[in-house]
Motif scaffolding. Structure first.
Motif, PDB file in Angstrom:
ATOM      1  N   SER A 198       0.897  -1.186  -0.038  1.00  0.00           N
ATOM      2  CA  SER A 198       0.055  -0.002   0.010  1.00  0.00           C
ATOM      3  C   SER A 198       0.828   1.209  -0.126  1.00  0.00           C
ATOM      4  O   SER A 198       0.434   2.468  -0.299  1.00  0.00           O
ATOM      5  CB  SER A 198      -0.932  -0.117   1.258  1.00  0.00           C
ATOM      6  N   GLU A 199       2.062   1.109   0.276  1.00  0.00           N
ATOM      7  CA  GLU A 199       3.077   2.320   0.194  1.00  0.00           C
ATOM      8  C   GLU A 199       4.263   2.137  -0.600  1.00  0.00           C
ATOM      9  O   GLU A 199       4.679   3.290  -0.683  1.00  0.00           O
ATOM     10  CB  GLU A 199       3.511   2.307   1.739  1.00  0.00           C
ATOM     11  N   VAL A 200       4.621   1.066  -1.225  1.00  0.00           N
ATOM     12  CA  VAL A 200       5.740   1.270  -1.768  1.00  0.00           C
ATOM     13  C   VAL A 200       5.517   0.841  -3.253  1.00  0.00           C
ATOM     14  O   VAL A 200       4.666   0.359  -3.891  1.00  0.00           O
ATOM     15  CB  VAL A 200       6.828   0.028  -1.324  1.00  0.00           C
ATOM     16  N   TYR A 201       6.418   1.434  -4.199  1.00  0.00           N
ATOM     17  CA  TYR A 201       6.333   1.014  -5.677  1.00  0.00           C
ATOM     18  C   TYR A 201       7.959   1.007  -5.667  1.00  0.00           C
ATOM     19  O   TYR A 201       8.874   1.877  -5.329  1.00  0.00           O
ATOM     20  CB  TYR A 201       5.836   2.246  -6.449  1.00  0.00           C
ATOM     21  N   ILE A 202       8.431   0.372  -6.827  1.00  0.00           N
ATOM     22  CA  ILE A 202       9.903  -0.023  -7.230  1.00  0.00           C
ATOM     23  C   ILE A 202      10.206   0.315  -8.704  1.00  0.00           C
ATOM     24  O   ILE A 202       9.289  -0.362  -9.597  1.00  0.00           O
ATOM     25  CB  ILE A 202      10.221  -1.479  -6.994  1.00  0.00           C
ATOM     26  N   PHE A 203      10.821   1.115  -8.929  1.00  0.00           N
ATOM     27  CA  PHE A 203      11.279   1.626 -10.297  1.00  0.00           C
ATOM     28  C   PHE A 203      12.426   1.184 -10.857  1.00  0.00           C
ATOM     29  O   PHE A 203      13.557   1.401 -10.299  1.00  0.00           O
ATOM     30  CB  PHE A 203      11.055   2.941 -10.571  1.00  0.00           C
ATOM     31  N   GLY A 204      12.654   0.259 -11.900  1.00  0.00           N
ATOM     32  CA  GLY A 204      13.851   0.075 -12.701  1.00  0.00           C
ATOM     33  C   GLY A 204      14.061   1.179 -13.568  1.00  0.00           C
ATOM     34  O   GLY A 204      13.083   1.311 -14.639  1.00  0.00           O
ATOM     35  N   TYR A 205      15.178   1.569 -13.587  1.00  0.00           N
ATOM     36  CA  TYR A 205      15.828   2.543 -14.705  1.00  0.00           C
ATOM     37  C   TYR A 205      16.933   2.132 -15.408  1.00  0.00           C
ATOM     38  O   TYR A 205      17.886   1.634 -14.734  1.00  0.00           O
ATOM     39  CB  TYR A 205      16.112   3.811 -13.796  1.00  0.00           C
ATOM     40  N   GLY A 206      16.949   2.183 -16.790  1.00  0.00           N
ATOM     41  CA  GLY A 206      17.915   1.719 -17.530  1.00  0.00           C
ATOM     42  C   GLY A 206      17.880   2.127 -18.813  1.00  0.00           C
ATOM     43  O   GLY A 206      17.030   2.744 -19.427  1.00  0.00           O
ATOM     44  N   LYS A 207      19.180   1.848 -19.849  1.00  0.00           N
ATOM     45  CA  LYS A 207      19.292   2.523 -20.684  1.00  0.00           C
ATOM     46  C   LYS A 207      18.743   1.573 -22.005  1.00  0.00           C
ATOM     47  O   LYS A 207      18.892   1.865 -23.020  1.00  0.00           O
ATOM     48  CB  LYS A 207      20.812   2.681 -21.217  1.00  0.00           C
ATOM     49  N   ASP A 208      18.277   0.300 -21.498  1.00  0.00           N
ATOM     50  CA  ASP A 208      17.452  -0.405 -22.715  1.00  0.00           C
ATOM     51  C   ASP A 208      16.242  -0.112 -22.897  1.00  0.00           C
ATOM     52  O   ASP A 208      15.422  -0.136 -21.537  1.00  0.00           O
ATOM     53  CB  ASP A 208      17.706  -1.888 -22.334  1.00  0.00           C
ATOM     54  N   ASP A 209      15.456   0.006 -23.729  1.00  0.00           N
ATOM     55  CA  ASP A 209      14.239   0.273 -24.144  1.00  0.00           C
ATOM     56  C   ASP A 209      13.473  -1.090 -24.159  1.00  0.00           C
ATOM     57  O   ASP A 209      13.320  -1.785 -25.199  1.00  0.00           O
ATOM     58  CB  ASP A 209      14.075   0.897 -25.666  1.00  0.00           C
ATOM     59  N   VAL A 210      13.090  -1.180 -22.878  1.00  0.00           N
ATOM     60  CA  VAL A 210      11.985  -2.527 -22.851  1.00  0.00           C
ATOM     61  C   VAL A 210      10.600  -2.205 -22.091  1.00  0.00           C
ATOM     62  O   VAL A 210      10.719  -0.990 -21.498  1.00  0.00           O
ATOM     63  CB  VAL A 210      12.854  -3.791 -21.810  1.00  0.00           C
ATOM     64  N   SER A 211       9.704  -3.137 -22.289  1.00  0.00           N
ATOM     65  CA  SER A 211       8.395  -2.598 -21.723  1.00  0.00           C
ATOM     66  C   SER A 211       8.435  -2.974 -20.206  1.00  0.00           C
ATOM     67  O   SER A 211       9.168  -3.829 -19.673  1.00  0.00           O
ATOM     68  CB  SER A 211       7.156  -3.361 -22.456  1.00  0.00           C
ATOM     69  N   ASP A 212       7.314  -2.833 -19.641  1.00  0.00           N
ATOM     70  CA  ASP A 212       7.204  -3.052 -18.130  1.00  0.00           C
ATOM     71  C   ASP A 212       7.035  -4.714 -18.283  1.00  0.00           C
ATOM     72  O   ASP A 212       7.706  -5.301 -17.098  1.00  0.00           O
ATOM     73  CB  ASP A 212       6.016  -2.376 -17.449  1.00  0.00           C
ATOM     74  N   LYS A 213       6.494  -5.155 -18.941  1.00  0.00           N
ATOM     75  CA  LYS A 213       6.252  -6.767 -18.861  1.00  0.00           C
ATOM     76  C   LYS A 213       7.471  -7.344 -19.330  1.00  0.00           C
ATOM     77  O   LYS A 213       7.814  -8.563 -18.676  1.00  0.00           O
ATOM     78  CB  LYS A 213       5.125  -7.145 -19.965  1.00  0.00           C
ATOM     79  N   GLU A 214       8.157  -7.000 -20.264  1.00  0.00           N
ATOM     80  CA  GLU A 214       9.465  -7.562 -20.491  1.00  0.00           C
ATOM     81  C   GLU A 214      10.308  -7.495 -19.228  1.00  0.00           C
ATOM     82  O   GLU A 214      11.232  -8.469 -18.890  1.00  0.00           O
ATOM     83  CB  GLU A 214      10.426  -6.655 -21.671  1.00  0.00           C
ATOM     84  N   PHE A 215      10.457  -6.312 -18.579  1.00  0.00           N
ATOM     85  CA  PHE A 215      11.283  -6.172 -17.334  1.00  0.00           C
ATOM     86  C   PHE A 215      10.873  -7.107 -16.230  1.00  0.00           C
ATOM     87  O   PHE A 215      11.762  -7.712 -15.600  1.00  0.00           O
ATOM     88  CB  PHE A 215      11.223  -4.626 -16.803  1.00  0.00           C
ATOM     89  N   ARG A 216       9.633  -7.162 -15.952  1.00  0.00           N
ATOM     90  CA  ARG A 216       8.947  -7.991 -14.869  1.00  0.00           C
ATOM     91  C   ARG A 216       9.381  -9.502 -15.421  1.00  0.00           C
ATOM     92  O   ARG A 216       9.769 -10.194 -14.325  1.00  0.00           O
ATOM     93  CB  ARG A 216       7.420  -7.821 -14.884  1.00  0.00           C
ATOM     94  N   ASP A 217       9.283  -9.794 -16.579  1.00  0.00           N
ATOM     95  CA  ASP A 217       9.597 -11.391 -17.016  1.00  0.00           C
ATOM     96  C   ASP A 217      11.118 -11.580 -16.752  1.00  0.00           C
ATOM     97  O   ASP A 217      11.326 -12.539 -16.264  1.00  0.00           O
ATOM     98  CB  ASP A 217       9.292 -11.541 -18.358  1.00  0.00           C
ATOM     99  N   HIS A 218      11.753 -10.526 -17.054  1.00  0.00           N
ATOM    100  CA  HIS A 218      13.371 -10.701 -16.693  1.00  0.00           C
ATOM    101  C   HIS A 218      13.632 -10.941 -15.378  1.00  0.00           C
ATOM    102  O   HIS A 218      14.351 -11.881 -14.990  1.00  0.00           O
ATOM    103  CB  HIS A 218      14.090  -9.495 -17.307  1.00  0.00           C
TER     104      HIS A 218
END
Length: 520
Positions: free
Chosen positions: A66-86
């Motif tokens: 209810s309070e946290v969110y996590i952000f991945g930041y990187g120089k590769d252009d991938v979608s949220d789904k692709e990142f989560r799958d990785h």
């Protein structure tokens, strides 16, 4: 990548005084939104260590959905789904690859993760990162809530200054109700004293010391965190922990494999920069420091700095360097490389407690075993009526990894009718004593400390400077070719000269005794 136009006002002064550096110590509350941004999100450090640690904290209830969110930041252009799958493939270390769908915990955690595409030194990406963090804060925050922003720089140190400028300029906490912004940086913190001081100055211009967390994962290990408890919460250690009783101290890190494709990184740094100057020196401080006034992080770190400042300059005669045969055949390693893959050295502390006691720091790759341990050897028994020195000295051993254990080697009577002595041990093997207890990963502990604002297990600027002052002259002699590593066989104990140095330091080898972790 999210689409949309980007506009931003450029400013020449990145340390804009209109963005205040917030004070630490803001009370944590249930209404404080937490945003964790991992820069370099697709790298090995992030995917194999940081995100699994965050997942474990989440499923243990330390990160509230209810309070946290996590952000991945990187120089590769991938979608949220692709990142989560990785990152899903690595959430549980050593888990066999599976086509099974994520568990309920894994699914809930992955829904808290979002990916932002951007460069580490360009405004556009950080403007967008700030935008999505702010949207999260607005959506999650209750009235009167504060906002907390944690930026983990899983990046090469050369990128720290530019990334920190972008964070400072675009991504600081802007809540009117308190909160904080904290940054986490990984070793190596420079290559020598000058480069470390320059890096510290660049980051220090942008953030207060209270906002900077220099992480050394060794300080998160279970038995490293046990050191101060063992030393200062047990009466029988207090009168023994000094030069009157201790003959020598060894701090050892051994690996039975080589550089494993990390040729470019390792050859640039070597075993001293990679392991000894940071990991082993952190342990050294905890073994040798005086008792702090309290467990206040600054009181603990003050004592660590004080013992570092008492270390005498390292002499060449007290150093053995080695390089395993075949190292220069590794990819990206120059044929004439002078980089040591093994180093053993004696440190001497000029103070009342430790005068005359050698501290032997030893680390190497391509050896015959993998382990990290602290071995404290006591002096011979005076007026030894049992001639017990023939079977070996008393030792106190803390096995950091693997098979976390604490044991004491002591002389006992051999069972039977004769009065003869042998060496045995009093043993605390954690896997046996604490069955069913999962020992947390070092990154779990340290990330939780960062969220809580506890800097005890992180490296302060003056501590970093004091450590580099010890090692920089030696490293420059090696870099300039004035000291050469000795070749040793891959899979051996290392150069025989290292054993000779150990003997010179006064260590007495116990022959015929082998500690065997209990089976259960």
């Amino acid at each position: 990548m999210q689409s949309g136009s980007w506009t931003c006002e450029k400013r020449s002064n990145l340390k804009d005084e209109s963005i205040p550096i917030e004070s630490e110590g803001v009370p944590e509350s249930g209404s404080a939104v937490l945003s964790i941004a991992v820069l370099g999100a697709l790298g090995d450090l992030s995917t194999k260590l940081i995100f699994p640690a965050l997942f474990n904290l989440y499923r243990q209830g330390f990160l509230q959905s209810s309070e946290v969110y996590i952000f991945g930041y990187g120089k590769d252009d991938v979608s949220d789904k692709e990142f989560r799958d990785h990152i899903y493939k690595y959430l549980i270390p050593d888990k066999a690859p599976s086509s099974e769908p994520p568990t309920a915990d894994e699914s809930k955690f992955l829904q808290l993760v979002k990916y932002i595409y951007g460069s580490n030194d360009e405004e556009k990406g950080f403007w967008l990162l700030d935008k999505v963090i702010a949207e999260h804060e607005v959506s999650k925050n209750r009235v009167g809530g504060s906002s907390r922003r944690l930026f983990y720089l899983a990046l090469p140190p050369s990128v720290y200054p530019s990334a920190c400028k972008m964070i400072r300029h675009y991504c600081m906490n802007k809540s009117n109700h308190g909160g904080w912004t904290r940054i986490v940086v990984e070793k190596p913190f420079g290559r020598d004293l000058d480069s470390s001081e320059k890096l510290s100055a660049q980051i220090g211009e942008l953030f207060d010391e209270s906002q900077i967390y220099r992480i050394d994962h060794f300080l998160g290990k279970e038995l490293v965190q046990n050191l101060l408890v063992l030393r200062f919460a047990n009466r029988f250690f207090l009168p023994l922990w000094n030069r009157d009783n201790i003959d020598n101290v060894q701090i050892v890190f051994r690996e039975d494999f080589g550089i494993e494709g990390r040729g470019a990184y390792f050859d640039e740094n070597g075993i001293i920069r990679d392991v000894i100057q940071n990991h082993l020196m952190q342990i050294f401080c905890l073994v040798a420091m005086e008792e702090p006034v309290s467990l206040n992080p600054e009181h603990v770190r003050d004592k660590k700095v004080k013992v570092l400042q008492a270390v005498l300059p390292i002499e060449d005669k007290d150093v053995v360097l080695g390089q395993y045969k075949g190292y220069t055949d590794e990819l990206t390693v120059p044929d004439q490389s002078n980089t040591p893959t093994f180093a053993s050295m004696i440190l001497r502390i000029h103070n009342e407690r430790w005068e005359g006691v050698p501290f032997i720091l030893k680390a190497g790759k391509g050896l015959n075993s993998s382990k990290a341990e602290i071995r404290i050897q006591f002096k011979d028994v005076p007026s030894d009526i049992y001639k017990s020195s023939k079977v070996g000295r008393n030792e106190f051993v803390i096995r950091l990894q693997p098979s976390e254990s604490i044991y004491m080697k002591l002389t006992v009577k051999q069972p039977g009718l004769e009065i003869s002595t042998m060496q045995s041990e009093l043993n605390l093997t954690f896997a046996e004593r604490y069955q069913g207890v999962v020992i947390p990963d070092a990154y779990e502990r340290l990330i939780l400390d960062i969220i809580r604002g506890d800097q005890q297990h992180f490296v302060r600027t003056d501590e970093l400077k004091a450590a580099w002052e010890i090692f920089t002259p030696l490293l420059h002699r090696i870099d300039n070719g004035k000291m050469k590593p000795i070749l040793y066989e891959y899979g051996s104990r290392g150069p025989k000269e290292a054993d000779e140095l150990l003997e010179k330091a006064g260590y007495v080898q116990t022959h015929g005794y082998v500690w065997i972790p209990p089976s259960f």
